[in-house]
Design an enzyme around this catalytic site. Structure first.
Site, PDB file in Angstrom:
ATOM      1  CD  GLU A  40      -2.964  -1.158   2.161  1.00 58.16           C
ATOM      2  OE1 GLU A  40      -2.955  -0.151   3.061  1.00 58.16           O
ATOM      3  OE2 GLU A  40      -3.986  -1.887   2.118  1.00 58.16           O
ATOM      4  CD  GLU A  72      -3.428  -6.365   3.893  1.00 55.75           C
ATOM      5  OE1 GLU A  72      -4.212  -5.528   4.157  1.00 55.75           O
ATOM      6  OE2 GLU A  72      -2.104  -6.020   3.564  1.00 55.75           O
TER       7      GLU A  72
HETATM    8  C1  BG6 Z   1      -4.506  -2.808   4.770  1.00 59.71           C
HETATM    9  C2  BG6 Z   1      -3.095  -2.834   5.547  1.00 59.71           C
HETATM   10  O1  BG6 Z   1      -5.079  -1.633   4.619  1.00 59.71           O
HETATM   11  O2  BG6 Z   1      -5.671  -3.154   5.901  1.00 59.71           O
HETATM   12  C3  BG6 Z   1      -2.849  -3.335   6.771  1.00 59.71           C
HETATM   13  O3  BG6 Z   1      -2.039  -3.212   4.755  1.00 59.71           O
HETATM   14  C4  BG6 Z   1      -3.979  -3.025   7.686  1.00 59.71           C
HETATM   15  O4  BG6 Z   1      -1.807  -2.915   7.461  1.00 59.71           O
HETATM   16  C5  BG6 Z   1      -5.316  -3.787   6.971  1.00 59.71           C
HETATM   17  O5  BG6 Z   1      -4.057  -3.640   9.185  1.00 59.71           O
HETATM   18  C6  BG6 Z   1      -6.680  -3.733   7.858  1.00 59.71           C
HETATM   19  O6  BG6 Z   1      -6.860  -2.312   8.215  1.00 59.71           O
HETATM   20  P1  BG6 Z   1      -7.169  -1.626   9.433  1.00 59.71           P
HETATM   21  O7  BG6 Z   1      -7.011  -0.181   9.184  1.00 59.71           O
HETATM   22  O8  BG6 Z   1      -8.347  -2.072  10.078  1.00 59.71           O
HETATM   23  O9  BG6 Z   1      -6.011  -2.025  10.281  1.00 59.71           O
END
Ligand code: BG6
Length: 474
Positions: free
Chosen positions: A166, A365
C-alpha cells in the site's frame, strides 16, 4: 466450487504489526514507532507496535499454527527501520537480520512459502527527520540499497518480493488528508511521494533482475474500487473515473504499463501537483515494470458527482471531484465502518482483464475486523467466528467464479493470520484466524475460522452455493 490446483490460499501480516520492540536498538524507530510515541493517545487503549503480538520471540508458535492450518503462503514484511544500525552506510543489524533468516527458514520447513514486502510503512524515522522521507530521492536510493542487500541475503529462499505494501497510504493520511501525525498537509508532497515510490519500485525491479536470484517481484496495492452512484449519469461516472485515476492508476499504470495516463497527468497539472521527474527516470520506469501485483480489497468506494462547490483556495484534495455515496440498505461491517460487497472481487477481475491485459494478480488482503470478539467464545473458549467464515466464503465465491471464467488471479490471502495491531485501531478489531489473547499473556488460540480454512485448503472445495447469501448473514 472447486479451487484450482496451485491457487494460493494463504494469509498476510506485516513486521511492524506483529513483531514488537523486543531487541530493538536505540535510533531504530520507524515512522509508525515515532507516531505511536508522539500520539499514543490516538491508539486504541494505548496499544501499538511496542508489544504487538511479540512475534519477535514467539514466531515459532505462529509458524507451527500456519503449518497446522496448511497455509500455502505467508506474506509479511521486513522492518527497514530495524534492519540497519546505519541507514546511510547500510550497516546491517546482524541480530535482526538473523531473526529474519530464522523466520524464513522456519516458514520453509513448515512448507509455507514466504512472500516478502520490503516496506509495509516501516520507513526509518531517521530518514524522515533528515531527508523528509519519501519526498526525497535520496531516500529512493537508500531504499534500493536496502533491497539489494535483502536479495543477496535471502533471495536464495524468497522467490516472491514486493517493494511496498500500500505505497499510497501513509502520505495520503499525512499529506493529503492531514489525519495522521505530523499532519503535514501538502498535496504536492503527496504526489511527489507517490511518484518517488513508483521510481523506487522500478529501480528495485531493475536491481532484482540484475541480481543472480530467481523469482519475481511486484507490489501490493490497496485498490479502491470506485462505483458511480448511477452508471447512466455521466457526472457520477466522471467522479468515479477521476477517483480511480488519483488513487489507483497513479500506481498501477506506470508500474504495469510503464506509463502514466495523459488524463492523470493533466489532472495533476491542472491542480498544480504534478510530480518532479526527469526523462531518464520516466524511461527507467517504462523499462522496469513489475511481474505481478497483489491487490488489497476490503470494501467498495461509492461516489457521486460533488455535492458542493470546491473552494479554489483550499489545498487540493480528490474530493474536489466527488462526494461519497451511501448505498441505502448496504451491508456493513460496523466495527470498521466498511461496506461489505463481495461481487467487487468479480468486478476487480474484469478490470484486470480488460484494462491490464489479464496481468497476473492475486488478492493480497481481504478480511473482516470484528470488535469485542471475545463475546463469540464458546464454552471451551474458542471464538466461533462464523461471520468471518461467511465473509471469506462470499468473497472467495466471486473470486473463484472469475477464475473459472479465465481471470488471471493466482490466489487469495486473508488479512490476517493472527490478530494484530492496526494503525490507531490497535487490537480493537480482530482480523485473525488465530486469536491473540491479551488477557492471557498473548496466548495463541485457533478460532473456528482457522479450522475451517484448514479444511478449505485440504479439500480445495468451497462449499458455498449462492451469490446472494451474503445479504442474510449479518
Ligand atoms: C490494510 C493494511 O490496509 O488493511 C494493513 O495493509 C491493515 O496494514 C489492514 O492492518 C486492515 O485495516 P485496519 O485499518 O483495520 O488495520
Amino acid at each position: 466450487m472447486q479451487i484450482p490446483e496451485g491457487f494460493m490460499l494463504g494469509a498476510a501480516s506485516s513486521a511492524w504489526q506483529t513483531e514488537g520492540w523486543h531487541g530493538k536498538k536505540a535510533g531504530q524507530d520507524s515512522y509508525l514507532d515515532d507516531w505511536f510515541k508522539h500520539e499514543y493517545f490516538v491508539w486504541h487503549e494505548g496499544k501499538g507496535p511496542d508489544v504487538a503480538t511479540d512475534f519477535m520471540t514467539r514466531y515459532s508458535e505462529d509458524v507451527a499454527l500456519m503449518k497446522e492450518i496448511g497455509l500455502s503462503h505467508y506474506r509479511t514484511s521486513i522492518n527497514w527501520s530495524r534492519f540497519f544500525t546505519d541507514y546511510e552506510n547500510l550497516v546491517v543489524d546482524e541480530d535482526y537480520a538473523d531473526h529474519v533468516n530464522n523466520v524464513i527458514n522456519a516458514l520453509i520447513s513448515a512448507n509455507v512459502e514466504p512472500m516478502i514486502a520490503i516496506e509495509h510503512y516501516e520507513v526509518p524515522q531517521f530518514l524522515i527527520d533528515k531527508y523528509d522521507g519519501w519526498n526525497s530521492k535520496r531516500v529512493v536510493d537508500l531504499f534500493v540499497g536496502y533491497a539489494k542487500i535483502l536479495f543477496e541475503r535471502y533471495g536464495d529462499r524468497v522467490h516472491q518480493w514486493f517493494t511496498f505494501n500500500e505505497p499510497i497510504v501513509p502520505q495520503t493520511r499525512i499529506h493529503l488528508d492531514g489525519l495522521r501525525y505530523p499532519h503535514d498537509l501538502n498535496p504536492k508532497k503527496w504526489m511527489q511521494c507517490n511518484y518517488n515510490k513508483v521510481l523506487a519500485t522500478a529501480l528495485t525491479v531493475q536491481a532484482f533482475r540484475s541480481s543472480s536470484q530467481s523469482g519475481r517481484i511486484g507490489i501490493i496495492h490497496n485498490w479502491e474500487f470506485a462505483y458511480p452512484r448511477a452508471t447512466n449519469n455521466q457526472l457520477d461516472v466522471l467522479a468515479a473515473k477521476r477517483f480511480d485515476l488519483l488513487y489507483n492508476r497513479v500506481f498501477t499504470d506506470p508500474l504495469i504499463k510503464g506509463d502514466y495516463s495523459p488524463e492523470l497527468i493533466k489532472l495533476l497539472s491542472d491542480n498544480h501537483i504534478l510530480f518532479n521527474s526527469t526523462d531518464e527516470e520516466l524511461a527507467l520506469i517504462k523499462a522496469n515494470t513489475i511481474d505481478v501485483i497483489g491487490l488489497n480489497l476490503y470494501f467498495p468506494k461509492r461516489v457521486k458527482t460533488p455535492e458542493h462547490q470546491w473552494d479554489p483556495s483550499a489545498p487540493f484534495n480528490p474530493r474536489k471531484y466527488y462526494s461519497d455515496f451511501e448505498l441505502p440498505g448496504r451491508k456493513m461491517n460496523n466495527s470498521r465502518g466498511w461496506e461489505i460487497y463481495p461481487p467487487m472481487m468479480y468486478d476487480m477481475a474484469k478490470v484486470m482483464r480488460d484494462d491490464y491485459n489479464n496481468f497476473p494478480w492475486f488478492i493480497s488482503e481481504n478480511g473482516m475486523g470484528t470488535e469485542n470478539e471475545r463475546r463469540f467464545k464458546n464454552s471451551s473458549g474458542q471464538i466461533q467466528d462464523d461471520y468471518r467464515i461467511n465473509f471469506i466464503s462470499e468473497h472467495l465465491w466471486w473470486l473463484l467464479k472469475a477464475v473459472h471464467e479465465g481471470a488471471n488471479c493466482e490466489g487469495y490471502m486473508l488479512w490476517a493470520f493472527t490478530d494484530n495491531v492496526s494503525p490507531m485501531n490497535a487490537f480493537k478489531n480482530r482480523y485473525g484466524l488465530v486469536e491473540i489473547d491479551l488477557e492471557d499473556n498473548l496466548a495463541r488460540h485457533l478460532k473456528k475460522s482457522g479450522l475451517w480454512y484448514h479444511e478449505l485448503i485440504e479439500t480445495k472445495q468451497l462449499n458455498y452455493s449462492t451469490r446472494f447469501a451474503y445479504r442474510s448473514q449479518a
